[in-house]
Design a protein around this motif. Structure first.
Motif, short mmCIF file in Angstrom:
data_model
loop_
_atom_site.label_atom_id
_atom_site.label_comp_id
_atom_site.label_asym_id
_atom_site.label_seq_id
_atom_site.Cartn_x
_atom_site.Cartn_y
_atom_site.Cartn_z
N PRO A 80 16.36 -19.62 -6.02
CA PRO A 80 15.68 -18.76 -5.03
C PRO A 80 14.53 -17.96 -5.65
O PRO A 80 14.61 -17.56 -6.82
N LEU A 81 13.54 -17.70 -4.84
CA LEU A 81 12.38 -16.90 -5.27
C LEU A 81 12.84 -15.55 -5.80
O LEU A 81 12.36 -15.08 -6.84
N VAL A 82 13.78 -14.91 -5.12
CA VAL A 82 14.18 -13.55 -5.51
C VAL A 82 14.82 -13.51 -6.90
O VAL A 82 14.83 -12.47 -7.54
N ASP A 83 15.33 -14.64 -7.37
CA ASP A 83 15.93 -14.68 -8.72
C ASP A 83 14.91 -14.39 -9.82
O ASP A 83 15.30 -14.09 -10.95
N TYR A 84 13.64 -14.55 -9.49
CA TYR A 84 12.62 -14.42 -10.53
C TYR A 84 12.00 -13.03 -10.60
O TYR A 84 11.05 -12.81 -11.34
N LEU A 85 12.53 -12.10 -9.80
CA LEU A 85 11.85 -10.81 -9.68
C LEU A 85 12.44 -9.72 -10.57
O LEU A 85 11.83 -8.66 -10.73
N ASP A 86 13.60 -9.96 -11.17
CA ASP A 86 14.29 -8.90 -11.90
C ASP A 86 13.46 -8.30 -13.04
O ASP A 86 13.49 -7.10 -13.27
N GLN A 87 12.76 -9.16 -13.76
CA GLN A 87 12.03 -8.68 -14.95
C GLN A 87 10.69 -8.05 -14.60
O GLN A 87 10.03 -7.46 -15.47
N ALA A 88 10.27 -8.16 -13.35
CA ALA A 88 8.92 -7.71 -12.99
C ALA A 88 8.81 -6.18 -13.05
O ALA A 88 9.76 -5.47 -12.72
N ARG A 89 7.67 -5.70 -13.49
CA ARG A 89 7.43 -4.26 -13.57
C ARG A 89 5.99 -3.96 -13.14
O ARG A 89 5.09 -4.76 -13.38
N ILE A 90 5.79 -2.78 -12.58
CA ILE A 90 4.43 -2.33 -12.27
C ILE A 90 3.87 -1.64 -13.51
O ILE A 90 4.44 -0.65 -13.98
N HIS A 91 2.78 -2.16 -14.04
CA HIS A 91 2.18 -1.56 -15.23
C HIS A 91 1.02 -0.63 -14.89
O HIS A 91 0.56 0.12 -15.76
N ASP A 92 0.50 -0.73 -13.69
CA ASP A 92 -0.58 0.16 -13.27
C ASP A 92 -0.38 0.50 -11.79
O ASP A 92 -0.77 -0.27 -10.91
N PRO A 93 0.22 1.66 -11.52
CA PRO A 93 0.53 2.02 -10.12
C PRO A 93 -0.69 2.33 -9.27
O PRO A 93 -0.55 2.54 -8.07
N GLU A 94 -1.88 2.36 -9.91
CA GLU A 94 -3.10 2.49 -9.10
C GLU A 94 -3.41 1.17 -8.40
O GLU A 94 -3.92 1.14 -7.29
N VAL A 95 -3.10 0.07 -9.08
CA VAL A 95 -3.41 -1.26 -8.53
C VAL A 95 -2.27 -1.74 -7.64
O VAL A 95 -2.49 -2.21 -6.52
N ILE A 96 -1.04 -1.62 -8.15
CA ILE A 96 0.13 -1.98 -7.35
C ILE A 96 0.93 -0.70 -7.10
O ILE A 96 1.47 -0.11 -8.04
N ARG A 97 0.95 -0.29 -5.86
CA ARG A 97 1.66 0.95 -5.55
C ARG A 97 3.17 0.70 -5.46
O ARG A 97 3.60 -0.32 -4.91
N PRO A 98 3.96 1.65 -5.95
CA PRO A 98 5.40 1.56 -5.71
C PRO A 98 5.68 1.70 -4.22
O PRO A 98 4.87 2.29 -3.48
N ARG A 99 6.81 1.19 -3.80
CA ARG A 99 7.18 1.20 -2.38
C ARG A 99 7.13 2.61 -1.78
O ARG A 99 6.77 2.79 -0.62
N GLU A 100 7.48 3.62 -2.60
CA GLU A 100 7.57 4.99 -2.07
C GLU A 100 6.19 5.57 -1.79
O GLU A 100 6.08 6.52 -0.99
#
Ligand code: FES
Length: 571
Positions: free
Chosen positions: A343-363
């Protein structure tokens, strides 16, 4: 497992097998015909598709991976479309590219295919073809180019052309300065670096499950793309052994995952038409309303041009697609698998946001609710779309008099006329730009603003069109109006001065003309004349059989999967 497709051509001692093998012996060893899988590399590299120029290099690395895994790689050049080069519009040829690729995949002795695309229409066309043939298939997205700069400022391909050219028209930038920016814009190999259609479709190919996980968004110049190409070649061989096909991978859940991702990424409106067309090839249920229902509540997390600030290179550095998907993981279908079988979701565990200006956290999203709104009303009985994130908030509810243009030529001839009766409250209506009308549904919906309003400082107006909008464009633009004017839609009956009402919150698009009066009107003679032009060849087939935007603008006889069986043997 029964006999493989390639073995149906090559195995045995008969005359036909002799011919098939003999003509392929131009460097292929004898063991190439011992039953190992033959993997086509559907390659859209072309000198006239500059965004895909580097795909020959990518293909070489796919080949290494195929050989390594025990397969036989075969380069298969397919129809390629350079978005900025072909006329009248690349979209006229998307279905032709899909149809030709489908037929080539079916006609040839192959067991699986690696799809190499990049520029806007190439990945959609390849996916449509692969979905129809339903042989094991995996995409390597060509990746975006590196960011170019002009006067120290990053340039977004496409988006900044529109912006700078508007500045020239408004008199705030000189023409020589504008022309100096030209050589800075395209810095490297790869497709446009904004969140335009090419970026969107490359990323969505992965969300659909159709790429090696983690590859989408890798810049074309990044050596990791070649490493991924190698791994993809090996994966294609494994997919043949596992009989993992597009119909195995692409479920309704995969498409809804793509709808969620489209919203979170702030992707191109063109993805709506392409995803509908791909789903249509498989018979997977997907409607325009799914984009509104599933996508509208999704937060916008990615701050990329055209609506935002950054570019694809920044997205990759900031954590890439997986970091975005991890934030909306709860909205994704956990069952939707990828080409690896996991499943696609299996590949997301290691992902991290390194620049929250570009990728905003959900909150802390850029917008609480992004996505695409689907409008209906007496101007668009079968729907129209708007991307609220790219629009001016104050125009999302608007009432104003229509200024109608019957064609793009009519628009260009009259738009800058100082006597044009237009105010910032006017609603610009452009028709004759749908699949049948143009034909080919070009990216003209983001029509330029009248020069006299630009000079007053006006930078956005409500615009309505039955065509599409470039993924790199922005503004309060209602597009994909269906049915289009050329198919008898009411857009063809609106007159200058009619009051048009846009109400995005309530999903309405109406003209304040009583239904009986609207029905009694005749379409304008200029428009009718334009549609009556004699046609031949592909254009004729296209105009006679193309569907409307709300179902993906595919040819009516190409929807539904037809599989890989060849009707007759060669004789
Ligand atoms: Fe090829 Fe923009 S012109 S992706």
């Amino acid at each position: 497992m029964g006999t493989s497709r390639s073995a149906e051509w090559y195995a045995g001692t008969g005359r036909n097998a002799f011919i098939h093998r003999a003509w392929m012996r131009r460097g292929l060893p004898s063991h190439a015909f011992d039953g190992r899988p033959h993997i086509a590399i559907a390659n859209t590299a072309s000198d006239l598709t500059p965004c895909n120029l580097h795909l020959d290099e990518v293909a070489e690395h796919v080949k290494r991976g195929v050989w390594e895994a025990g397969g036989v790689p075969l380069n298969l050049p397919v129809v390629s479309l350079g978005e900025t080069q072909v006329r009248p519009t690349a979209m006229l040829w998307r279905n032709m590219a899909a149809m030709a690729t489908e037929e080539l995949l079916r006609a040839n002795p192959i067991d699986g295919v690696v799809l190499l695309g990049g520029c806007d229409k190439t990945i959609p066309a390849l996916l449509m073809a692969a979905a129809s043939v339903d042989l094991p298939a995996v995409v390597v997205p060509g990746g975006p180019m590196l960011t170019g700069h002009f006067r120290g400022v990053p340039l977004g391909c496409g988006t900044d052309v529109w912006k700078l050219s508007e500045e020239v028209r408004a008199g705030t930038l000189t023409e020589p300065e504008f022309l100096r920016s030209e050589s800075s814009m395209i810095r490297s190999k790869g497709h446009c670096n904004t969140m335009g259609t090419a970026s969107t479709m490359g990323l969505l190919a992965e969300v659909l499950g159709m790429t090696l996980p983690g590859v989408a968004g890798t810049p074309a110049a990044d050596s990791r793309l070649l490493e991924a190409a190698h791994a993809t070649g090996s994966l294609a061989v494994e997919m043949v052994a596992a009989d993992r096909r597009p119909s195995t991978v692409l479920s309704r859940g995969s498409f809804l995952n793509a709808v969620v991702a489209l919203a979170a990424l702030g992707g191109s409106t063109n993805a709506v038409v392409h995803l509908l067309a791909i789903a249509g090839r498989l018979g997977v249920e997907l409607t325009q309303d799914d984009f509104d229902r599933t996508g509208s509540g999704v937060p916008l997390l990615v701050d990329l041009l055209p609506a935002g600030r950054f570019l694809m290179d920044d997205l990759y550095r900031a954590g890439g697609l997986h970091a975005v998907l991890r934030e909306v993981r709860d909205l994704l279908d956990p069952q939707a698998i990828t080409v690896t079988g996991r499943p696609l979701v299996d590949y997301l565990d290691q992902a991290r946001i390194h620049d929250p200006e570009v990728i905003r956290p959900r909150e802390t999203p850029l917008l609480e609710e992004a996505g695409i709104a689907v409008l209906r009303g007496n101007l668009a009985p079968d729907g129209a779309v708007i991307k609220p994130a790219a629009a001016s908030p104050e125009l999302l509810r608007h009432r104003g008099p229509a200024v109608v243009f019957d064609s793009v030529e009519d628009l260009h001839a009259r738009l800058d006329d100082p006597d044009l009766d237009v105010t910032p409250d006017s609603v610009l209506v452009l028709r004759g730009c749908g699949p049948k009308g143009y034909p080919g549904m070009p990216e003209v919906a983001n029509m330029p603003l009248p020069a006299k309003l630009l000079a007053q400082g006006v930078r956005d107006m409500v615009r309505i069109c039955d065509g599409r909008m470039s993924g790199t464009a922005y503004g309060t633009v209602v597009l994909h109006v269906a049915p289009e004017a050329a198919a008898g839609g009411p857009l063809g009956l609106v007159r200058t001065g009619d009051i048009v009402v846009l109400d995005v919150e309530n999903r309405r698009l109406d003209v304040e003309v009583p239904d009986e009066e609207l029905a009694a009107r005749e379409p304008s003679p200029a428009m009718v004349r334009a549609f009556a032009a004699p046609r031949r060849g592909w254009e004729r087939l296209y105009v006679e059989t193309v569907g409307q935007a709300d179902t993906g603008a595919d040819l009516d006889f190409l929807t539904g999967s037809s599989g890989h069986r060849v009707s007759r043997d060669s004789h």
